[in-house]
Scaffold this motif. Structure first.
Motif, PDB file in Angstrom:
ATOM      1  N   ALA A   7       0.850  -1.273   0.037  1.00 54.09           N
ATOM      2  CA  ALA A   7      -0.118   0.016  -0.040  1.00 54.09           C
ATOM      3  C   ALA A   7       0.901   1.278   0.093  1.00 54.09           C
ATOM      4  O   ALA A   7       0.653   2.279  -0.425  1.00 54.09           O
ATOM      5  CB  ALA A   7      -1.054   0.122   1.096  1.00 54.09           C
ATOM      6  N   GLY A   8       2.117   1.144   0.450  1.00 53.58           N
ATOM      7  CA  GLY A   8       2.992   2.277   0.329  1.00 53.58           C
ATOM      8  C   GLY A   8       3.401   2.701  -1.171  1.00 53.58           C
ATOM      9  O   GLY A   8       3.544   3.728  -1.288  1.00 53.58           O
ATOM     10  N   LEU A   9       3.137   1.781  -2.094  1.00 52.78           N
ATOM     11  CA  LEU A   9       3.456   1.893  -3.445  1.00 52.78           C
ATOM     12  C   LEU A   9       2.153   2.184  -4.037  1.00 52.78           C
ATOM     13  O   LEU A   9       2.186   3.016  -5.339  1.00 52.78           O
ATOM     14  CB  LEU A   9       4.322   0.931  -4.078  1.00 52.78           C
ATOM     15  N   PHE A  10       1.195   1.428  -3.749  1.00 53.18           N
ATOM     16  CA  PHE A  10      -0.101   1.513  -4.433  1.00 53.18           C
ATOM     17  C   PHE A  10      -1.376   1.912  -3.182  1.00 53.18           C
ATOM     18  O   PHE A  10      -1.938   0.978  -2.618  1.00 53.18           O
ATOM     19  CB  PHE A  10      -0.649   0.303  -4.966  1.00 53.18           C
ATOM     20  N   PRO A  11      -1.559   3.054  -2.917  1.00 53.71           N
ATOM     21  CA  PRO A  11      -2.248   3.531  -1.798  1.00 53.71           C
ATOM     22  C   PRO A  11      -3.622   3.054  -1.935  1.00 53.71           C
ATOM     23  O   PRO A  11      -4.391   2.755  -0.734  1.00 53.71           O
ATOM     24  CB  PRO A  11      -2.388   4.978  -1.952  1.00 53.71           C
ATOM     25  N   VAL A  12      -4.208   2.463  -3.133  1.00 53.11           N
ATOM     26  CA  VAL A  12      -5.551   1.953  -2.988  1.00 53.11           C
ATOM     27  C   VAL A  12      -5.676   0.608  -2.184  1.00 53.11           C
ATOM     28  O   VAL A  12      -6.614   0.291  -1.813  1.00 53.11           O
ATOM     29  CB  VAL A  12      -5.984   1.750  -4.614  1.00 53.11           C
ATOM     30  N   LEU A  13      -4.365  -0.031  -2.019  1.00 53.67           N
ATOM     31  CA  LEU A  13      -4.392  -1.145  -1.324  1.00 53.67           C
ATOM     32  C   LEU A  13      -4.836  -1.145   0.042  1.00 53.67           C
ATOM     33  O   LEU A  13      -5.152  -1.995   0.880  1.00 53.67           O
ATOM     34  CB  LEU A  13      -3.056  -2.009  -1.505  1.00 53.67           C
ATOM     35  N   TYR A  14      -4.713   0.132   0.734  1.00 50.78           N
ATOM     36  CA  TYR A  14      -5.202   0.562   1.892  1.00 50.78           C
ATOM     37  C   TYR A  14      -6.454   0.126   2.117  1.00 50.78           C
ATOM     38  O   TYR A  14      -7.007  -0.602   3.009  1.00 50.78           O
ATOM     39  CB  TYR A  14      -4.950   1.937   2.430  1.00 50.78           C
ATOM     40  N   TYR A  15      -7.503   0.479   1.047  1.00 49.85           N
ATOM     41  CA  TYR A  15      -8.799   0.119   1.118  1.00 49.85           C
ATOM     42  C   TYR A  15      -9.007  -1.328   1.059  1.00 49.85           C
ATOM     43  O   TYR A  15     -10.022  -1.808   1.455  1.00 49.85           O
ATOM     44  CB  TYR A  15      -9.651   0.800  -0.103  1.00 49.85           C
ATOM     45  N   VAL A  16      -8.178  -2.084   0.239  1.00 46.79           N
ATOM     46  CA  VAL A  16      -8.445  -3.492   0.137  1.00 46.79           C
ATOM     47  C   VAL A  16      -8.128  -4.013   1.247  1.00 46.79           C
ATOM     48  O   VAL A  16      -8.664  -4.921   2.051  1.00 46.79           O
ATOM     49  CB  VAL A  16      -7.316  -4.265  -0.845  1.00 46.79           C
ATOM     50  N   LEU A  17      -6.932  -3.848   2.178  1.00 48.41           N
ATOM     51  CA  LEU A  17      -6.493  -4.065   3.466  1.00 48.41           C
ATOM     52  C   LEU A  17      -7.851  -3.985   4.416  1.00 48.41           C
ATOM     53  O   LEU A  17      -7.936  -4.773   5.412  1.00 48.41           O
ATOM     54  CB  LEU A  17      -5.316  -3.450   3.880  1.00 48.41           C
ATOM     55  N   PHE A  18      -8.321  -2.632   4.449  1.00 50.58           N
ATOM     56  CA  PHE A  18      -9.594  -2.305   5.414  1.00 50.58           C
ATOM     57  C   PHE A  18     -10.546  -3.477   5.066  1.00 50.58           C
ATOM     58  O   PHE A  18     -11.498  -3.662   6.123  1.00 50.58           O
ATOM     59  CB  PHE A  18      -9.701  -0.813   5.384  1.00 50.58           C
ATOM     60  N   GLY A  19     -10.820  -3.591   3.974  1.00 53.64           N
ATOM     61  CA  GLY A  19     -11.960  -4.272   3.502  1.00 53.64           C
ATOM     62  C   GLY A  19     -11.687  -5.592   4.077  1.00 53.64           C
ATOM     63  O   GLY A  19     -12.803  -6.385   4.441  1.00 53.64           O
ATOM     64  N   PHE A  20     -10.679  -6.223   3.973  1.00 51.42           N
ATOM     65  CA  PHE A  20     -10.439  -7.632   4.374  1.00 51.42           C
ATOM     66  C   PHE A  20     -10.433  -7.569   5.786  1.00 51.42           C
ATOM     67  O   PHE A  20     -11.104  -8.545   6.266  1.00 51.42           O
ATOM     68  CB  PHE A  20      -8.875  -7.842   4.072  1.00 51.42           C
ATOM     69  N   LEU A  21     -10.015  -6.854   6.650  1.00 51.66           N
ATOM     70  CA  LEU A  21     -10.031  -6.610   8.021  1.00 51.66           C
ATOM     71  C   LEU A  21     -11.311  -6.562   8.579  1.00 51.66           C
ATOM     72  O   LEU A  21     -11.782  -7.139   9.500  1.00 51.66           O
ATOM     73  CB  LEU A  21      -9.352  -5.467   8.561  1.00 51.66           C
ATOM     74  N   PHE A  22     -12.437  -5.761   7.893  1.00 52.76           N
ATOM     75  CA  PHE A  22     -13.481  -5.569   8.228  1.00 52.76           C
ATOM     76  C   PHE A  22     -14.410  -6.885   8.004  1.00 52.76           C
ATOM     77  O   PHE A  22     -14.954  -7.270   8.824  1.00 52.76           O
ATOM     78  CB  PHE A  22     -14.299  -4.622   7.090  1.00 52.76           C
ATOM     79  N   HIS A  23     -14.064  -7.693   6.901  1.00 48.14           N
ATOM     80  CA  HIS A  23     -14.702  -8.882   6.615  1.00 48.14           C
ATOM     81  C   HIS A  23     -14.143  -9.797   7.822  1.00 48.14           C
ATOM     82  O   HIS A  23     -15.092 -10.822   8.415  1.00 48.14           O
ATOM     83  CB  HIS A  23     -13.946  -9.472   5.376  1.00 48.14           C
ATOM     84  N   HIS A  24     -12.925  -9.911   8.053  1.00 50.41           N
ATOM     85  CA  HIS A  24     -12.456 -10.856   9.028  1.00 50.41           C
ATOM     86  C   HIS A  24     -12.836 -10.568  10.275  1.00 50.41           C
ATOM     87  O   HIS A  24     -13.175 -11.605  11.279  1.00 50.41           O
ATOM     88  CB  HIS A  24     -10.859 -10.700   9.177  1.00 50.41           C
ATOM     89  N   LEU A  25     -13.140  -9.233  10.652  1.00 51.73           N
ATOM     90  CA  LEU A  25     -13.969  -9.054  12.022  1.00 51.73           C
ATOM     91  C   LEU A  25     -15.197  -9.671  11.960  1.00 51.73           C
ATOM     92  O   LEU A  25     -15.721 -10.431  13.176  1.00 51.73           O
ATOM     93  CB  LEU A  25     -14.005  -7.516  12.066  1.00 51.73           C
ATOM     94  N   PHE A  26     -16.115  -9.794  11.183  1.00 48.76           N
ATOM     95  CA  PHE A  26     -17.329 -10.218  11.099  1.00 48.76           C
ATOM     96  C   PHE A  26     -17.088 -11.798  11.193  1.00 48.76           C
ATOM     97  O   PHE A  26     -18.087 -12.429  11.927  1.00 48.76           O
ATOM     98  CB  PHE A  26     -18.225  -9.866   9.818  1.00 48.76           C
ATOM     99  N   ASP A  27     -16.243 -12.444  10.449  1.00 49.98           N
ATOM    100  CA  ASP A  27     -15.874 -13.782  10.719  1.00 49.98           C
ATOM    101  C   ASP A  27     -15.736 -14.169  11.833  1.00 49.98           C
ATOM    102  O   ASP A  27     -16.147 -15.114  12.402  1.00 49.98           O
ATOM    103  CB  ASP A  27     -14.632 -14.245   9.672  1.00 49.98           C
ATOM    104  N   GLN A  28     -14.702 -13.331  12.719  1.00 50.73           N
ATOM    105  CA  GLN A  28     -14.443 -13.565  13.982  1.00 50.73           C
ATOM    106  C   GLN A  28     -15.674 -13.584  15.022  1.00 50.73           C
ATOM    107  O   GLN A  28     -15.733 -14.478  15.685  1.00 50.73           O
ATOM    108  CB  GLN A  28     -13.373 -12.837  14.647  1.00 50.73           C
ATOM    109  N   ILE A  29     -16.400 -12.598  14.677  1.00 46.35           N
ATOM    110  CA  ILE A  29     -17.799 -12.510  15.630  1.00 46.35           C
ATOM    111  C   ILE A  29     -18.694 -13.555  15.533  1.00 46.35           C
ATOM    112  O   ILE A  29     -19.168 -14.165  16.452  1.00 46.35           O
ATOM    113  CB  ILE A  29     -18.478 -11.178  14.964  1.00 46.35           C
ATOM    114  N   TYR A  30     -18.692 -13.953  14.305  1.00 51.34           N
ATOM    115  CA  TYR A  30     -19.501 -15.370  13.880  1.00 51.34           C
ATOM    116  C   TYR A  30     -18.900 -16.671  14.628  1.00 51.34           C
ATOM    117  O   TYR A  30     -19.509 -17.329  15.086  1.00 51.34           O
ATOM    118  CB  TYR A  30     -19.716 -15.608  12.406  1.00 51.34           C
ATOM    119  N   MET A  31     -17.654 -16.756  14.385  1.00 56.59           N
ATOM    120  CA  MET A  31     -17.056 -17.704  15.078  1.00 56.59           C
ATOM    121  C   MET A  31     -17.420 -17.712  16.669  1.00 56.59           C
ATOM    122  O   MET A  31     -17.306 -18.854  17.327  1.00 56.59           O
ATOM    123  CB  MET A  31     -15.340 -17.733  14.706  1.00 56.59           C
TER     124      MET A  31
END
Length: 126
Positions: A95-119
C-alpha cells in the motif's frame, strides 16, 4: 465463515455508507469485503479436486456443520490465504506503493472482523 449473502450485504452496505466520505475507494473497500473469500474456492478445488461450482456451497455446508459439531478430523488443516496475517502485512507493505491497497486491506480486516464475531458467537474458537 459467515454466509456469502451476509458478506455481500456487508460489502454493499459499507460501500453505501463510505462513498460520501472516500468516493470511489468505497467501491474498492466493498468489493474487498466480498472478494476476500476467493480463497475458499481455492480450498474447495484443492480438497475436492473438482472445478464444478455446483458442489461449492454443499461442500462448505457439510464442512461448516462438522466444525460446529466438533466432528471434524483433528488433522484437517486449511489455510485461507487471504485471511492470514501474512496477506495483511503484504497488503500493508504494498500500500506504500499503491495507496488503493489500503482500502483492500481495510475491507479484508472488516470482513475478518465479522468472521471472528460469527465464530465466537458459534463457539468455533481456533
Amino acid at each position: 465463515m459467515s454466509s456469502p449473502i451476509v458478506h455481500i450485504a456487508q460489502g454493499i452496505g459499507s460501500t453505501a455508507v463510505l462513498y460520501p466520505f472516500i468516493g470511489e475507494n468505497a467501491v474498492v473497500f466493498g468489493l474487498s469485503v466480498i472478494l476476500i473469500d476467493i480463497d475458499h474456492i481455492i480450498q474447495y478445488v484443492d480438497d475436492t479436486k473438482n472445478l464444478n461450482p455446483k458442489g461449492f456451497f454443499a461442500y462448505f455446508n457439510v464442512l461448516g456443520n462438522y466444525v460446529k459439531n466438533r466432528n471434524i478430523e483433528k488433522d484437517y488443516l486449511c489455510i485461507n490465504l487471504f485471511h492470514t496475517i501474512e496477506c495483511y502485512l503484504l497488503l500493508l507493505l504494498l500500500a506504500g506503493l499503491f495507496p488503493v491497497l489500503y482500502y483492500v486491506l481495510f475491507g479484508f480486516l472488516f470482513h475478518h472482523l465479522f468472521d471472528q464475531i460469527y465464530m465466537i458467537k458459534n463457539k468455533i474458537l481456533y
